[in-house]
Design a protein around this motif. Structure first.
Motif, short mmCIF file in Angstrom:
data_model
loop_
_atom_site.label_atom_id
_atom_site.label_comp_id
_atom_site.label_asym_id
_atom_site.label_seq_id
_atom_site.Cartn_x
_atom_site.Cartn_y
_atom_site.Cartn_z
N ALA A 235 29.14 -78.92 -41.96
CA ALA A 235 29.24 -79.84 -43.10
C ALA A 235 28.05 -79.67 -44.04
O ALA A 235 28.21 -79.68 -45.27
N VAL A 239 28.13 -78.77 -48.01
CA VAL A 239 27.50 -79.63 -49.02
C VAL A 239 26.54 -78.81 -49.88
O VAL A 239 26.49 -78.96 -51.11
N VAL A 255 23.60 -85.22 -43.98
CA VAL A 255 25.00 -85.54 -43.71
C VAL A 255 24.99 -86.57 -42.60
O VAL A 255 24.77 -86.25 -41.43
N HIS A 280 31.50 -86.42 -47.18
CA HIS A 280 32.14 -85.25 -46.61
C HIS A 280 33.26 -85.74 -45.70
O HIS A 280 33.04 -86.57 -44.82
N ARG A 287 36.74 -81.21 -49.33
CA ARG A 287 36.00 -81.87 -48.26
C ARG A 287 34.75 -82.57 -48.76
O ARG A 287 34.37 -83.62 -48.25
N VAL A 288 34.10 -81.97 -49.76
CA VAL A 288 32.85 -82.51 -50.28
C VAL A 288 33.08 -83.11 -51.66
O VAL A 288 33.63 -82.45 -52.55
#
Length: 375
Positions: A235, A239, A255, A280, A287-288
């Motif tokens: 993640a 990002v 995150v 996220h 997703r972001v």
């Protein structure tokens, strides 16, 4: 992590076979798994002092060595003075085994605390350096469910104890619903109900089966944690890619897992200008999602304020005792200066906890300054 999680981990290790190492093994593991939080006593010196002091000396490796000796002395002393006097024919606790289990319990505490966004200082008192893994929220109800459910199955309850365990599960369920919402809470409640029904139907398990259940639950918990660590790494990379696609220079990324939801996380991207919030979602598309219009500046001062005076105001506010404690703990600090009567109001916060104004000292500190304070 919360102390219920620490206690469940200690008890699960005991039920996985460690309880055979020595009498009082379970007691030793549960006590050791919570012992580093003795630093909560620092609250008597104020909540901001506690921020700067906690997760330090008692959580670092040197402190673990000292606490292990203290716990061992306490357990062996209690065994000799009380348990063996009541039961002279009982097997005495083994000092070497108690010492080893103390170290294991203490290590689980510091490692679990390292997994969160709050952080821990593993090298204290020699190095005042915070370490964070950002893999778990401070309270993870899925760990409660797996380890708590396993211990429920491994325990031979009497009627009264079973009622107390049921009441505790109901309270935990209510807390889960408050933190996770309807869907997540319903899934958790169904899991708890299934474990409760299973426990009543299977009856008492022999020692071998208890050990098997505990080992399976402990293994599942370790696998879950490793999955969350891997997910956090992935993640973070996504990002960073999203932020750099916007043309930003990324200095740091957070995150932060959400309460009870392993599929979503809150995001903070530190840039030269400030902290850009976002989210996220593993099941989202994209997703972001970042929110640059909600960027929190590293330093926010009135446009009419002379830059030299602004520097003096900020320096004076940061030198305030409680503010200095807060900044010693802070990971993503920001400062906002506002005119206030005959002086200025300086708000210092940490972007990690901007969405939690109810979190007490973690939410920040306000320093009130007069013109005389910055001359």
């Amino acid at each position: 992590m919360d102390n219920l999680t620490h206690s469940l981990v200690g008890a699960a290790i005991a039920k996985s076979g460690a309880e055979r190492a020595t009498p009082l093994a379970t007691t030793t593991l549960v006590v050791a798994a919570n012992a580093p939080d003795v630093d909560v006593l620092s609250m008597v010196n104020g909540s901001y002092f506690a921020l700067a002091f906690r997760r330090g000396v008692t959580h670092g490796f040197p402190g673990i060595a000292v606490l292990a000796l203290v716990i061992t002395a306490g357990v062996i002393g209690w065994d000799r003075m009380f348990r063996l006097k009541r039961r002279p024919d009982a097997i005495p606790a083994r000092p070497v085994a108690v010492l080893g289990l103390s170290v294991v319990g203490l290590m689980t505490h510091s490692m679990l605390d390292w997994l969160g966004v709050y952080g821990v200082r593993l090298a204290m008192p020699f190095q005042d350096l915070w370490k964070y893994r950002d893999a778990l929220f401070i309270i993870d109800p899925w760990i409660w469910l797996v380890l708590g459910g396993a211990l429920y199955l491994c325990t031979d309850f009497g009627t009264r104890a079973r009622r107390m365990a049921t009441a505790a599960a109901i309270v935990a369920g209510a807390l889960v619903f408050l933190g996770m919402g309807l869907v997540g809470g319903a899934v958790w409640a169904c899991g708890a109900l299934a474990l409760g029904v299973t426990g009543r139907n299977v009856g008492h398990l022999d020692e071998r089966r208890q050990r098997g259940v505990a080992i399976a639950a402990t293994g599942a918990t370790v696998l879950y944690i490793l999955t969350m660590i891997t997910a956090d790494d992935r993640a973070r990379a996504e990002v960073v890619d999203a932020a750099e696609a916007e043309g930003w220079t990324v200095e740091d990324v957070l995150v932060s897992p959400r309460r009870g939801n392993p599929f979503a996380a809150d995001v903070e991207v530190r840039t030269e200008a400030g902290y850009v919030p976002g989210e996220h979602r593993w099941l989202g598309s994209p997703r972001v999602v970042l929110f640059p219009t909600a960027t929190v500046p590293l330093l926010d001062v009135p446009a009419t304020l002379d830059s030299e005076l602004a520097d003096r105001i900020v320096a004076r506010a940061h030198a305030d005792r409680d503010a200095a404690y807060f900044l010693r703990w802070s990971r993503h600090p920001w400062t906002r200066v506002e005119e206030s009567g005959e002086g200025w109001s300086v708000r210092i916060g940490d972007a990690r906890y901007d969405d939690f104004p109810e979190s007490g000292a973690l939410a920040g500190i306000t320093v009130e300054l007069t013109r005389d304070d910055v001359r």
